[in-house]
Design a protein around this motif. Structure first.
Motif, short mmCIF file in Angstrom:
data_model
loop_
_atom_site.label_atom_id
_atom_site.label_comp_id
_atom_site.label_asym_id
_atom_site.label_seq_id
_atom_site.Cartn_x
_atom_site.Cartn_y
_atom_site.Cartn_z
N ASN A 151 30.79 55.94 84.45
CA ASN A 151 31.22 57.13 83.73
C ASN A 151 32.73 57.19 83.53
O ASN A 151 33.33 58.27 83.49
N PHE A 152 33.34 56.03 83.44
CA PHE A 152 34.78 55.95 83.17
C PHE A 152 35.05 55.17 81.90
O PHE A 152 34.43 54.15 81.64
N ALA A 211 42.60 55.71 82.75
CA ALA A 211 41.15 55.90 82.85
C ALA A 211 40.81 57.34 82.50
O ALA A 211 41.59 58.25 82.79
N LEU A 212 39.67 57.50 81.86
CA LEU A 212 39.18 58.85 81.56
C LEU A 212 37.82 59.01 82.22
O LEU A 212 36.91 58.21 81.95
N LEU A 213 37.68 60.02 83.07
CA LEU A 213 36.35 60.32 83.64
C LEU A 213 35.57 61.06 82.56
O LEU A 213 36.03 62.08 82.03
N LEU A 214 34.38 60.54 82.24
CA LEU A 214 33.63 61.08 81.11
C LEU A 214 32.63 62.16 81.52
O LEU A 214 31.46 62.13 81.12
N GLU A 215 33.06 63.13 82.32
CA GLU A 215 32.20 64.26 82.65
C GLU A 215 32.79 65.50 82.00
O GLU A 215 34.01 65.61 81.86
N GLN A 216 31.93 66.43 81.65
CA GLN A 216 32.42 67.69 81.05
C GLN A 216 33.27 67.41 79.81
O GLN A 216 34.34 67.99 79.64
N CYS A 217 32.80 66.50 78.96
CA CYS A 217 33.56 66.22 77.76
C CYS A 217 32.66 66.27 76.53
O CYS A 217 31.45 66.24 76.64
N SER A 254 27.63 59.72 81.01
CA SER A 254 27.96 60.73 82.02
C SER A 254 26.89 60.82 83.08
O SER A 254 25.69 60.68 82.80
N LYS A 309 47.06 55.83 84.83
CA LYS A 309 46.86 57.25 84.53
C LYS A 309 45.39 57.62 84.71
O LYS A 309 44.49 56.79 84.57
N ASN A 340 42.79 61.24 83.80
CA ASN A 340 42.76 62.60 83.26
C ASN A 340 42.52 63.59 84.41
O ASN A 340 41.48 64.22 84.54
N ASN A 348 28.28 66.66 76.74
CA ASN A 348 27.56 66.42 77.99
C ASN A 348 28.04 67.45 78.98
O ASN A 348 29.00 68.17 78.72
#
Lengths: 155, 270
Positions: free
Chosen positions: A43-44, A58-64, A107, B2, B4, B198
């Motif tokens: 989920n990244f 890195a972007l955590l792909l939760e709540q997006c 996610s 970085k 988020n 999501n």
């Protein structure tokens, strides 16, 4: 906020669901599109400057939210900061759609919902809880009920 | 690198329900004292807060790829979160009692995205099998419907009703199930230009169905079949258990049982 950076960098080297060089533009005013190697692992979403071993970010792909921006581009916005968009430019419409579909499915929460759906459906069709044979039917993460009740032993 | 961070911190405190919460003693990063922290486990992320009421976490441990180990330490009810990468930190934790320790170890060792994905794929496969079975039945009942249909034109609806074969009834129930799933699959194909979110409300059981599309990600070798993987974990743990027993003459029966079904659980003496 602290995070285990070394381990996250190590994660970025794992086999990915999808990886490609895309145009990427950050969410800040004045950010421009730059070519980045974008890699989806669990989920990244990691992004690397071309030819660099360690990811730039890195972007955590939760709540997006993932949105189609135009025929070749999609954006990712995080629900807590809806005005800030990360933009990604693809080489084809097909590639763009594939990325959107992959990111939505990436996610943990999305997977959890699927699991609950399958579990409920299988139970409805067969009368049996499919998780029982693996002894994991009581795991909180697989529960169908909404919300989590704090167990006394949690305290 | 970085991250988020603001959005990650938001994930910790947003209204999606956590998988586990509670107090644990966490060994400090720089100094070696244990600090009491409030922990929130969500998905594959373990957030730690100074206080239960704190608005923002002090930090987060991304749990993907970790192993959870019971350990013997001066601290009672201790366990460690370990990673397989070079110079990785070992996160030592201690619970307040045996039950809490076991509960945390169990929850943490099943927290990975990979594990969730495995379980989802297994259930997806099972559901497909059931639906294929139903479709087979539906096919049979369809053809018998056709025969009934010809007759129906002569004698009206009551004729076909009295000739309904028993398989059609169960087939219809199962077919309804698969038709329901199919219509949900159609719902997922949103027209381009609309956004997909999501992390929406947890309580809705009518989840976005995967649409049958399989994830392309390469799963590590030998883990394609869930029941095989489960057996494999069981075997690996059983081997570790034997080793552990050889090192320690007494071990509670409960700990033995605990070891049996936990992926990523290994035993070390620190």
């Amino acid at each position: 906020m602290r995070f285990n950076e070394k381990e996250l960098i190590s994660l970025s080297r794992q086999p990915s669901e999808r990886a490609a060089e895309l145009g990427m533009r950050g969410p800040k005013k004045g950010d421009v599109v730059k070519r980045r190697l974008v890699k989806l692992v669990v989920n990244f979403l990691f992004y690397f400057r071309t030819d660099e071993e360690e990811p730039q970010g890195a972007l955590l792909l939760e709540q997006c939210r993932v949105e189609r921006e135009d025929s070749l581009a999609f954006s990712i916005t995080f629900l807590d900061e809806a005005e800030r968009k990360y933009l990604f430019e693809c080489d084809s419409q097909e590639q763009c759609q594939e990325w959107i579909d992959s990111i939505i499915k990436a996610s943990y929460e999305f997977m959890r919902k699927n699991l609950i759906f399958y579990r409920t459906e299988i139970h409805r069709l067969t009368g049996k809880d499919p998780l029982e044979q693996y002894g994991i039917e009581d795991e909180t993460r697989f529960q169908v009920t909404s919300g989590l009740q704090l167990m006394p032993k949690d305290i | 690198m970085k991250l988020n961070e603001r959005s990650v911190a938001h994930y910790a405190t947003c209204d999606s329900p956590p998988d586990k919460t509670g107090f644990l003693f966490k060994k400090g990063e720089r100094n070696t004292a244990y600090h009491r922290r409030w922990l929130i486990l969500k998905g594959n992320m373990l957030f730690y807060f100074e206080e239960r009421e704190s608005r923002e976490p002090i930090g987060v441990i991304v749990l993907e790829g970790c192993t959870v180990e019971l350990c013997e330490s001066a601290e009672e009810f201790a366990f460690a979160i370990k990673f397989d990468c070079a110079k990785a930190r070992v996160y030592k934790m201690a619970a307040e009692n045996q039950a809490a320790m076991e509960s945390w170890v169990k929850a943490l060792s099943r927290a990975s995205f990979d594990y969730m994905r495995l379980v989802v794929r297994e259930l997806e496969r099972q559901l497909e099998e059931i639906q294929e079975g139903a479709a087979g039945l539906q096919g049979r009942s369809k053809s018998s419907k056709k025969a009934g249909g010809v007759a129906r034109s002569k004698s009206g609806a009551s004729f076909s009703a009295s000739h309904v074969p028993s398989t059609q009834v169960t087939g219809a129930a199962l077919a309804q199930g698969s038709a329901h799933a199919r219509s949900l699959q159609e719902e997922v194909q949103l027209p381009s230009g609309t956004s997909k979110e999501n992390g929406v409300a947890w309580s809705k059981p009518s989840a976005l169905v995967n649409g049958g599309a399989s994830l392309e990600s390469p799963v590590s070798p030998g883990t394609g079949c869930f029941s095989k993987l489960h057996d494999w974990y069981g075997k690996e743990v059983a081997e570790l258990r034997v080793e552990w027993l050889q090192k320690h003459s007494s071990l509670s029966l409960f700990n033995l049982c605990l070891m049996i079904f936990l992926p990523n659980l290994s035993l070390t003496v620190i």
